[in-house]
Design an enzyme around this catalytic site. Structure first.
Site, PDB file in Angstrom:
ATOM      1  N   MET A   1      -3.584   3.005 -12.611  1.00 19.56           N
ATOM      2  CA  MET A   1      -3.343   2.714 -14.122  1.00 19.56           C
ATOM      3  C   MET A   1      -3.141   3.796 -15.200  1.00 19.56           C
ATOM      4  O   MET A   1      -4.217   5.033 -14.808  1.00 19.56           O
ATOM      5  CB  MET A   1      -3.993   1.546 -15.281  1.00 19.56           C
ATOM      6  CG  MET A   1      -4.383   1.521 -16.536  1.00 19.56           C
ATOM      7  SD  MET A   1      -2.559   0.810 -16.805  1.00 19.56           S
ATOM      8  CE  MET A   1      -2.970  -0.530 -16.604  1.00 19.56           C
ATOM      9  N   CYS A   2      -1.941   3.992 -15.421  1.00 17.20           N
ATOM     10  CA  CYS A   2      -1.790   5.510 -16.086  1.00 17.20           C
ATOM     11  C   CYS A   2      -1.083   5.740 -17.891  1.00 17.20           C
ATOM     12  O   CYS A   2      -0.813   4.364 -17.064  1.00 17.20           O
ATOM     13  CB  CYS A   2      -1.498   6.481 -15.160  1.00 17.20           C
ATOM     14  SG  CYS A   2      -1.832   7.224 -14.180  1.00 17.20           S
ATOM     15  N   GLY A   3      -1.381   6.529 -18.394  1.00 18.76           N
ATOM     16  CA  GLY A   3       0.363   6.196 -19.637  1.00 18.76           C
ATOM     17  C   GLY A   3       0.288   7.388 -19.677  1.00 18.76           C
ATOM     18  O   GLY A   3      -0.006   9.151 -19.714  1.00 18.76           O
TER      19      GLY A   3
END
Length: 615
Positions: A1-3
């Site tokens: 998960m990343c932004g």
């Protein structure tokens, strides 16, 4: 998960990072934050790239990635199949190696055609001046875009809306219709954004036309200066829906079943064909769960108390979807590791639960007595909402299924004051660009549930507990594929199997814009990753291959006919009464819908979301 975030300027002025508020992006990726500013390239354009990483796999790999040739890569995804990623490797690094070795557009499209798993990406290809971006076939990872009114911020791509973004109404979800390419050099010449769309292709032209309509329906005509289909092919990762319709609608003995549905009724329906389908379904769904719960950072010394923390949590109501995920997760998660069952309840008002809810009170008293927390005859617990009651019952089934497992049933209780505060502070921004009453209800329920802060029963005493899991399994996708919603039954009653198939096809086609981007933004806000086993490519392909009457039978009563195949699979696994619970949406099961204006319709624009953004 990343932004992930990318801002393109087509003017001589480079993007100023100090003017940006990346709080929401950092909450998604708490383990690493970096930025790359590509300034005034050839005095034509500049780009700002920002990456915020939640570390789950292999070694921590900061983003954006940049190589010696000037290529830049942002990746928010998980590769579960199609491209080999060893258990000890990081898939971001593997994907960067693959994409930078692509010689042409078709190589890039072929790469993304092979990947199984959720993803959103941004890739700057320096040699060609191309900016590539897109979401996976189902849109399981959020990616928003905004086309600026001035060349200084001509295009913005981001996982989530910026905090207090002034032009939030201009944000839209990037359609999960394919992969987009933007040649920045030519855009700089014309000072306008031009896009090429490489649409997901199936074996027929119909799939391509449906995708084109999907783009137009997003209301982006004024922002997309040119949309065209490239010569390359991006192949759909799932098989088409089986649209076969039975010549004779045999009603057999289904109409003789009473409205009082029980476990024995379900067992009576399990013919040899259904048994084989149920076993095949369990196999493919179990594989999907295994991929999503194994490759996680876990302590090497599993004997220590520190290692006995849950790595996986499940959004848990005790309904058939979450029970199946729990039962299958139990088969793959190490036996000494707890599993967190996140159960959310919004406080019921006493005046809303009078005589007409006497049956609910009886159930509450029964469950409370069993749990040892009934204070007096007729005691009313404002958090004993329907999902809390079925959740506790489901917990008992899971304990029977595996008594040695530590099942952490986390009771997450939400009062109106905290709801209003968190909605204003976080949730309203995360739900954007969606804005309906339904989005508000579901978004709030999922945000509090996935946060995982609640109470846990320890030795007959309730104690505060915060879930440590970074992965949250959710059952979305089951209803959309197996006719679990009441609207499916309405459509079937009106138009038969043909109408039902049209509805099921539409469900998966719009799930990216109605559900998945929102849920990814909501869950990711806690630095956790949403994973969707029912939307695994192999699961969807298996269900798509079956004729509709082998998956569901809407001639049967509620709690039986909808999601029939899933219910039979549950019985095969050894689950009990949870197998025949009727569908209950989270906004009703958690009772959040009862806390707000009862005259609202689910499709109405939600004033609470709009007002909170303005304040």
């Amino acid at each position: 998960m990343c932004g992930i975030c990318c801002i393109v300027s087509l003017s001589g002025t480079a993007v100023n990072p100090s003017n940006l508020d990346e709080s929401n992006l950092r909450r998604r990726g708490p383990d690493s934050s970096h930025q790359v500013l590509l300034t005034k390239y050839a005095d034509k354009y500049s780009c700002f790239f920002s990456g915020h990483v939640l570390h789950l796999r292999g070694e921590l790999t900061p983003q954006p990635l940049q190589d010696s040739n000037g290529n830049i890569f942002l990746w928010n995804g998980e590769v579960f199949d199609g491209v080999d990623v060893p258990d000890t490797d990081n898939d971001t690094q593997v994907m960067f190696q693959h994409i930078t070795s692509c010689d042409n557009d078709q190589d890039i499209l072929s790469l993304f055609s092979k990947i199984h798993g959720p993803w959103a990406f941004i890739y700057y290809q320096k040699k060609t001046h191309n900016l590539w971006f897109g979401r996976d076939f189902f849109g399981r990872r959020s990616l928003l875009w905004r086309f600026g009114k001035s060349p200084e911020q001509a295009l913005c791509l981001t996982s989530v809306a910026e905090v207090h973004c002034e032009d939030v109404t201009q944000l839209h979800e990037v359609p999960a219709s394919g992969i987009f390419k933007c040649n920045l050099s030519s855009c700089a010449e014309s000072t306008s954004i031009k896009l090429t769309l490489y649409s997901w292709m199936s074996t027929t032209e119909i799939g391509q036309l449906e995708n084109e309509q999907k783009i137009v329906s997003d209301g982006l005509e004024n922002y997309l200066f040119r949309t065209e289909y490239g010569d390359g092919r991006l192949i759909s990762p799932v098989t088409p829906l089986n649209r076969k319709i039975p010549e004779l609608l045999a009603e057999s003995n289904s109409q003789t079943l009473s409205n009082s549905v029980g476990l024995e009724d379900l067992k009576m329906l399990m013919s040899e064909v259904h048994n084989e389908n149920a076993k095949s379904f369990i196999k493919v769904l179990s594989s999907a769960v295994r991929k999503r719960v194994l490759c996680l950072p876990r302590g090497k010394n599993v004997v220590t108390s520190e290692a006995k923390r849950a790595s996986v949590a499940i959004l848990f109501s005790g309904g058939i979807d979450s029970m199946m995920l729990a039962a299958l997760a139990d088969k793959h998660i190490p036996s000494e590791e707890p599993i967190d069952l996140l159960n959310v309840a919004f406080m019921m008002k006493i005046e809303n639960t009078k005589i007409q809810n006497s049956s609910l009170k009886k159930k509450q008293a029964s469950v409370s007595s069993h749990q040892g927390d009934a204070k007096a005859p007729g005691y009313f617990n404002p958090f004993n909402v329907p999902d809390r009651i079925t959740g506790r019952m489901g917990l008992e089934e899971l304990k029977c299924l595996n008594p040695s497992r530590i099942w952490n049933f986390v009771e997450i209780n939400v009062q109106s004051e905290e709801l209003e505060q968190m909605r204003q502070q976080y949730i309203a921004q995360l739900v954007q660009p969606l804005s309906t009453v339904l989005d508000d209800s579901i978004g709030c329920a999922i945000w509090f549930a996935s946060r995982g802060i609640g109470m846990l029963r320890c030795s007959d005493e309730m104690k505060p507990y915060t879930s440590t899991s970074k992965v949250v399994l959710t059952g979305i996708g089951a209803d959309e594929q197996l006719a679990g919603y009441s609207r499916h039954r309405v459509k079937f009653n009106r138009e038969g199997y043909r109408g039902l198939l049209e509805e099921l096809s539409m469900e998966l086609g719009r799930i990216s814009s109605r559900n998945l981007g929102r849920d990814d933004r909501i869950i990711g806000d806690h630095g956790k990753e949403a994973r969707f086993p029912f939307l695994d490519e192999e699961v969807v392909s298996f269900l798509n291959s079956l004729p509709v009457w082998e998956k569901t039978n809407l001639l049967l009563a509620r709690g039986l006919g909808e999601k029939l195949l899933l219910r039979m699979a549950a019985v095969t696994l050894g689950l009990g009464n949870s197998s025949v619970l009727p569908k209950r949406a989270i906004q009703f099961g958690s009772r959040i819908a009862k806390m707000e204006n009862r005259n609202e319709k689910a499709s109405d624009k939600c004033s609470r979301l709009q007002t909170d953004l303005i304040q």
